[in-house]
Design an enzyme around this catalytic site. Structure first.
Site, PDB file in Angstrom:
ATOM      1  N   CYS B  79      -1.062  -6.404  -4.690  1.00 30.84           N
ATOM      2  CA  CYS B  79      -2.276  -5.578  -4.620  1.00 30.84           C
ATOM      3  C   CYS B  79      -3.135  -5.825  -5.867  1.00 30.84           C
ATOM      4  CB  CYS B  79      -1.910  -4.115  -4.430  1.00 30.84           C
ATOM      5  SG  CYS B  79      -3.263  -3.125  -3.812  1.00 30.84           S
ATOM      6  N   HIS B 181       0.986  -4.425   0.514  1.00 30.36           N
ATOM      7  CA  HIS B 181       2.211  -3.969  -0.152  1.00 30.36           C
ATOM      8  C   HIS B 181       3.446  -4.395   0.640  1.00 30.36           C
ATOM      9  CE1 HIS B 181       0.561  -1.413  -3.368  1.00 30.36           C
ATOM     10  NE2 HIS B 181      -0.488  -1.369  -2.570  1.00 30.36           N
ATOM     11  N   GLU B 183       6.462  -4.042  -0.036  1.00 24.20           N
ATOM     12  CA  GLU B 183       7.506  -3.001  -0.096  1.00 24.20           C
ATOM     13  C   GLU B 183       7.223  -1.850   0.870  1.00 24.20           C
ATOM     14  OE1 GLU B 183       5.091  -3.431  -2.198  1.00 24.20           O
ATOM     15  OE2 GLU B 183       4.473  -1.565  -3.174  1.00 24.20           O
TER      16      GLU B 183
END
Lengths: 254, 201
Positions: B79, B181, B183
């Site tokens: 990001c 993202h 994750e």
């Protein structure tokens, strides 16, 4: 293409997911971490947790839940309920939440939104608006769990929220909440047309077609619901297929 | 071991949890010696470009990160972390980034809602180990208001469409950037992190 999002919402009290007042007999909805995993696997795009506890002691239990959820699921989640200070925002984000949802505290102190957005970035600050119809095509903002009318126009408040730096708006229509007769399309649309940030519609979901309406006619970017998911009345995978069949872009599978 | 640079921004915990799930050892740090002795670096980040660069300066990490990247150590920017790899950002002014990648960062077109929030598809432009076992047009989770505007064409691995073409995955040698993202991107995201883990010798 950006997909429309489906977001289950979980009310958490003393570390447990609790049922809405109208539902007395459901006991299997209990552990927030377990439920979060279930929704994650079922294809939920995001989750929202509302901390409905009051005491500081219980708040620590809640932060513990946030951390456990973050450890288990690989989708974003928002935390709301009782977020009043920068320290609250910080502790929730540090525990592993991706966004915070601010409601009453934003109305009583609009600078709070600005300060939080400036400090943590707009992308993690969600302005949650509880609105109720007070006249034709007019909605006013309520706070304190829908008990107090602020007299503020909901559309104006949404515009101001965007200016203050909120990255997203959740619009909860109090009139239709819990009725399962559909989202408030008129209100959602009015807000969506007034701002240039994503809108999450909340309140009133009962059947699959309600989601279709609010995502199409209501121009919502996401739809939030609680009981229909908790009680298995709507399966997320079936809902996604239904939306897809109606020409709505959704993420299916994981 | 992977070092996650902690300069005070964002939800680092989720990233660490994801790496743990993949049996990738990580530590959150700002310590230069720890960063130098690690096998790989992740620069996470949400928030403002200038604040992030200021924070890295204050921690005296900008030179360390540049040297580490130039030494060939795998470094992943997520990001804002990816945006910091570029030369310049026009976020509320004009600011210098780390300059590991050529190009600049600009606000997303106001023809679409900003921030770009939600699940969007990634079109893969070429075969690259970082996208092994990832299907073309997979959904990943984006949350950003700024995006890479100019870049070297051969660095583009994957892009998404949002008010125009938005670079989603970029790579030049050992330097990798992801605008979304990983994750928070379900199985697809975990696979991308797993692939990054494979780069670590």
């Amino acid at each position: 293409m950006l997909a429309k999002r489906i977001i289950p919402c979980l009310d958490v009290d003393k570390g447990r997911v609790v049922k809405g007042k109208k539902f007395q007999n459901i006991r299997d909805v209990a552990d927030p971490v377990e439920l979060a995993q279930r929704y994650n696997q079922a294809g939920a795009d995001e989750l929202v947790f509302y901390d409905i506890t009051a005491s500081n002691e219980d708040r620590n239990i809640f932060l513990d839940v946030v951390e456990k959820v973050a450890a288990e699921i690989a989708i974003p989640f928002t935390v709301g309920g009782g977020i009043r200070t920068i320290v609250d925002v910080h502790s929730v984000l540090r525990s592993g939440a991706d966004k915070v949802s601010i409601n009453s505290a934003a109305v009583t102190n609009p600078d709070f939104i600005q300060e939080a957005a400036w400090k943590f970035g707009s992308q993690c600050i969600v302005l949650s608006i509880d609105a109720k119809k007070t006249a034709p095509e007019q909605w006013q903002v309520y706070i304190n769990g829908g008990r107090k009318n602020t007299g503020i126009d909901a559309i104006e408040w949404a515009k101001q929220g965007e200016k203050l730096g909120a990255g997203e708006i959740v619009i909860n229509a109090i009139d239709v909440d819990g009725e399962k007769n559909g989202y408030n399309i008129e209100l959602t649309k009015a807000i969506a047309q007034s701002v240039n940030i994503p809108i999450v519609a909340s309140g009133g979901a009962g059947i699959n077609d309600h989601f279709v309406s609010v995502l199409q006619e209501g121009n919502a970017d996401a739809a939030l619901a609680a009981s229909v998911f908790h009680y298995g009345e709507i399966q997320i995978s079936e809902l996604k297929n239904h939306l897809y069949g109606n020409g709505i872009t959704v993420r299916r599978g994981n | 071991m992977i070092t996650i640079i902690d300069y005070g921004a964002g939800n680092i915990k989720s990233l660490q949890f994801a790496l743990t799930k993949l049996n990738l050892e990580s530590c959150v740090t700002t310590d230069k010696a720890t960063i130098k002795s690690s096998n790989a670096i992740i620069l996470p980040g949400v928030g403002a470009f200038k604040d992030a660069m200021d924070a890295l300066e204050q921690l005296e990490l900008t030179e360390t990160l540049k040297n580490q990247a130039n030494s060939g150590k795998p470094i992943l920017g997520i990001c804002l972390g990816m945006q910091l790899f570029y030369e310049t950002s026009f976020e509320d002014g004009e600011w210098n980034g780390l300059g590991l990648l050529k190009g600049n960062v600009k606000r997303i077109s106001s023809k679409v809602k900003v921030p770009h929030i939600g699940w969007n598809t990634v079109k893969l432009h070429k075969v690259n180990p970082i996208t092994d076992h990832v299907n073309n047009h997979s959904y990943v989770y984006f949350v950003h208001s700024y995006a890479i505007d100019t870049y070297q064409d051969d660095t583009l691995i994957g892009s998404t469409e949002y008010g125009g073409k938005v670079p989603a995955i970029v790579q030049k040698d050992n330097v990798i950037g992801m605008q979304f993202h990983p994750e928070k991107s379900g199985e697809t995201g975990l696979q991308l992190l797993r692939n990054f883990g494979e780069m670590i010798s």
